[in-house]
Design a protein around this motif. Structure first.
Motif, short mmCIF file in Angstrom:
data_model
loop_
_atom_site.label_atom_id
_atom_site.label_comp_id
_atom_site.label_asym_id
_atom_site.label_seq_id
_atom_site.Cartn_x
_atom_site.Cartn_y
_atom_site.Cartn_z
N GLY A 1 3.92 11.83 -27.26
CA GLY A 1 3.63 10.90 -28.33
C GLY A 1 2.84 11.61 -29.42
N GLY B 1 0.87 10.07 -31.76
CA GLY B 1 -0.37 9.43 -32.19
C GLY B 1 -0.39 9.23 -33.69
N PHE C 1 0.69 5.05 -32.62
CA PHE C 1 1.36 5.52 -31.41
C PHE C 1 2.73 6.09 -31.78
N SER D 1 6.54 7.05 -29.83
CA SER D 1 6.21 6.49 -28.52
C SER D 1 6.71 5.05 -28.44
N GLN E 1 -2.48 10.57 -28.70
CA GLN E 1 -2.23 9.54 -27.69
C GLN E 1 -1.47 10.13 -26.52
N PRO F 1 -1.98 5.29 -22.58
CA PRO F 1 -3.29 5.06 -23.19
C PRO F 1 -4.20 4.24 -22.29
N GLN G 1 -9.30 4.90 -25.54
CA GLN G 1 -9.21 4.00 -26.69
C GLN G 1 -10.57 3.43 -27.05
N CYS H 1 -0.87 -2.18 -26.42
CA CYS H 1 -0.90 -1.08 -27.39
C CYS H 1 -0.21 -1.47 -28.69
N ASP I 1 -1.88 -1.66 -32.30
CA ASP I 1 -1.26 -0.92 -33.39
C ASP I 1 -1.14 -1.79 -34.64
#
Length: 593
Positions: A304, A306, A353, A356, A488, A492, A496, A541, A545
């Protein structure tokens, strides 16, 4: 970046009693059986010998990588310090025993027990004991350690020594990822730090670890030589098959990446992982490349991406207004930069992310709304609409249109042009911003951005400083803007909290570089950490996001789905590459021809 690891090959709380296992995974499946001989991305043909010369940018002034103050040399982990478990780089969520010979998770999910390999030794040949592991957790949770460690392992509430080689970690509450997190604890020598108090080192002393190398010699800020330990305890462990073949690994430090590249081409070191698109396109050429003495290639990966961006420090009053942040995002012309500066190599990052399945898409579906609706009064209405891509200048859009919209936002926020064409707020405050840089490579990117901001009346000045000063100022949150990446993992979790939670915004040295203090973000971070299934994790997630994107906390940058590497043609390597890796990690599976 966090390491992805563990959960026994069954999922609690289905069993009332735990079973010892050679490895653990988040989804309950393991690629490698108990009798596996080695990872697929390593080779039994690797032969020992030779010296691997590497480089780093900056310098170092300490040998303890677990404290906040100062800079340490790369590779102390995994060359010197090891963990209880080690990650497989071709599975997203699996780990196998290293210092821990086996692991068992309690049926109620409230504890995990590790049984140490009886052969495990520190490099002074003293045995690794459960008391060393207990000490490691305690010191990393103390205020002597970097605050990241305190945050990351805070849900481990106790370490109980069961026998000289067995230790049980107890958890604050059941969390399917906590056994993974416990397995990531680096094991330190209690006896060593009794002689050299942790966090109070008055001189640079070669560290004592359990790893395959020892620090043979070093010159602060200039060079470190790691020598292969001929008595390394873990040579026969399957997770180490084909690794650590080089007799010595020498790390040389350069102040400037351009100088470093010239040093590479001159043969001062052996390997480059290039992050600069201009250098990759223009500077990796010459007789040595034509003669195939130096090889240049790209390696695909499944990591990923990130998010990287030009981040706004919300601790500065002028960035607390979202309209100012939106305006500054609108002023960045990625398409122009990609075409004219990056040789078309990059993809714009549209998610925290990126690359991903965790990336939010479209309008929030019912499962995400179930998390977002209880927070509606704390959220921007934009969160409940379709995810918006970063501003574009691709037709029918254009920079002129974006700048008009930005100017309107700034006017609404109360900023007006002063006689010197710089925006003021009517109270004598001018919209003058400093971008702090650790490398001059970003200056060419910021020059056109600063010119766009100047049209709006925003004065952006960028300043490149020494690495040590840069680190110190970042640790103290002493900046208006910086370039920062939020990496990331494939799973995760606790990290975080260190990046986004209100608590971390107040802890110097944390990765909450933006300074976010938002109860809605806090709530979603907790949903991620305590997700019970993979689907719950993905949903949480994606919800987070959406909230971060709606906050316009940074100017999104870009990413690649491949690595750019070059190396002198003196190495052999395994036939199969891993999936989730950095090139420097796989390099430790290579050997001299």
């Amino acid at each position: 970046m966090r390491i992805l690891l563990l959960l026994v090959a069954f999922i609690f709380p289905l069993a009332s009693q735990a079973l010892a296992a050679h490895g653990i995974s988040l989804d309950g499946t393991l690629k490698y059986p108990a009798d596996f001989k080695g990872f697929d991305y390593t080779s039994a043909d690797a032969k020992p010998g030779g010296t691997l010369n590497l480089h780093a940018i900056g310098g170092f002034d300490k040998m303890n990588p677990f404290t906040l103050k100062g800079s340490h040399p790369d590779l102390l982990s995994p060359l010197v310090f090891e963990h209880l478990m080690v990650q497989s780089m071709d599975e997203p969520f699996s780990q196998y025993g290293l210092l821990a010979q086996s692991v068992e998770v309690a049926g109620d999910g409230l504890s995990v027990t590790f049984h140490l390999d009886p052969e495990a030794r520190f490099s002074d040949e003293s045995p690794v004991t459960a008391e060393d592991v207990q000490f490691s957790l305690e010191v990393l949770q103390s205020d002597k350690a970097h605050p990241f460690h305190q945050s990351y392992w805070r849900d481990i509430v106790a370490a109980e020594v069961l026998s000289p080689r067995s230790i049980r970690f107890k958890f604050r509450q059941a969390n399917r990822e906590l056994p993974l997190i416990a397995g990531e604890i680096p094991v330190l020598s209690r006896a060593f730090f009794a002689k050299h108090p942790f966090g109070a080192e008055k001189e640079m002393i070669a560290p004592l670890g359990t790893g395959p190398y020892v620090v043979e010699e070093f010159s602060p800020g200039k060079i470190v030589t790691y020598r292969r330990n001929p008595k390394y305890w873990g040579n026969k462990r399957p997770v180490n098959r084909g690794l650590y073949s080089f007799e010595r690994i020498v790390l040389k430090f350069y102040k400037d990446p351009v100088v470093a590249l010239e040093g590479f081409k001159a043969g001062e070191f052996d390997f480059m992982h290039e992050n600069n698109s201009k250098q990759w396109a223009r500077d990796y050429e010459g007789p040595k490349f034509v003669q195939k003495l130096i090889k240049k290639e790209t390696l695909g990966h499944k990591r990923g991406a990130g998010m990287q961006g030009l981040i706004f420090n919300l601790r500065r009053p002028f960035f607390q207004d979202i309209r100012v942040r939106k305006a500054m995002v609108l002023a960045f012309d990625f398409e122009w930069s990609n075409d004219n500066l990056f040789h078309g190599q990059y993809t714009r990052s549209t998610s925290y992310f990126s690359n991903s399945e965790m990336a939010a898409q479209g309008a929030p579906p019912p499962e995400e709304l179930a998390l977002l609706e209880p927070l509606r009064d704390k959220l921007d209405p934009a969160v409940f609409g379709p995810v918006q891509a970063p501003p574009s200048t691709t037709p029918p859009h254009g920079l002129r249109q974006n700048l008009k919209e930005a100017a309107k936002l700034l006017k609404e926020a109360g900023w007006t042009l002063g006689p010197d064409k710089i925006l003021t707020d009517g109270k004598g405050n001018r919209l003058e911003i400093e971008m702090l840089l650790a490398t001059p490579a970003f200056e060419r990117i910021l020059a056109p951005y600063a010119a766009n901001l100047e049209k709006l009346g925003i004065a952006l000045k960028y300043r490149t400083v020494d690495t040590s000063l840069y680190q110190s100022r970042v640790h103290d949150f002493d900046y208006d803007m910086i370039v920062n990446g939020f990496g990331q993992s494939q799973s995760p979790g606790n990290e975080q909290r260190d990046m986004w939670h209100s608590e971390s915004a107040l802890i110097k040295g944390s990765h909450n570089r933006i300074g976010i203090q938002d109860p809605a973000v806090d709530a979603l971070v907790e949903k991620i950490i305590y997700a019970k299934t993979r689907q719950e994790l993905v949903t949480a997630c994606r919800a987070l996001d959406r909230v971060l994107l709606a906050g316009h906390y940074l100017v999104p940058n870009w990413h690649l789905n491949y690595h750019r590497i070059a190396y002198w043609d003196r190495f052999a390597r395994p036939a199969t590459a891993p999936l989730y890796y950095q090139p420097e990690d796989w390099l430790l599976s290579w050997w001299m021809k």
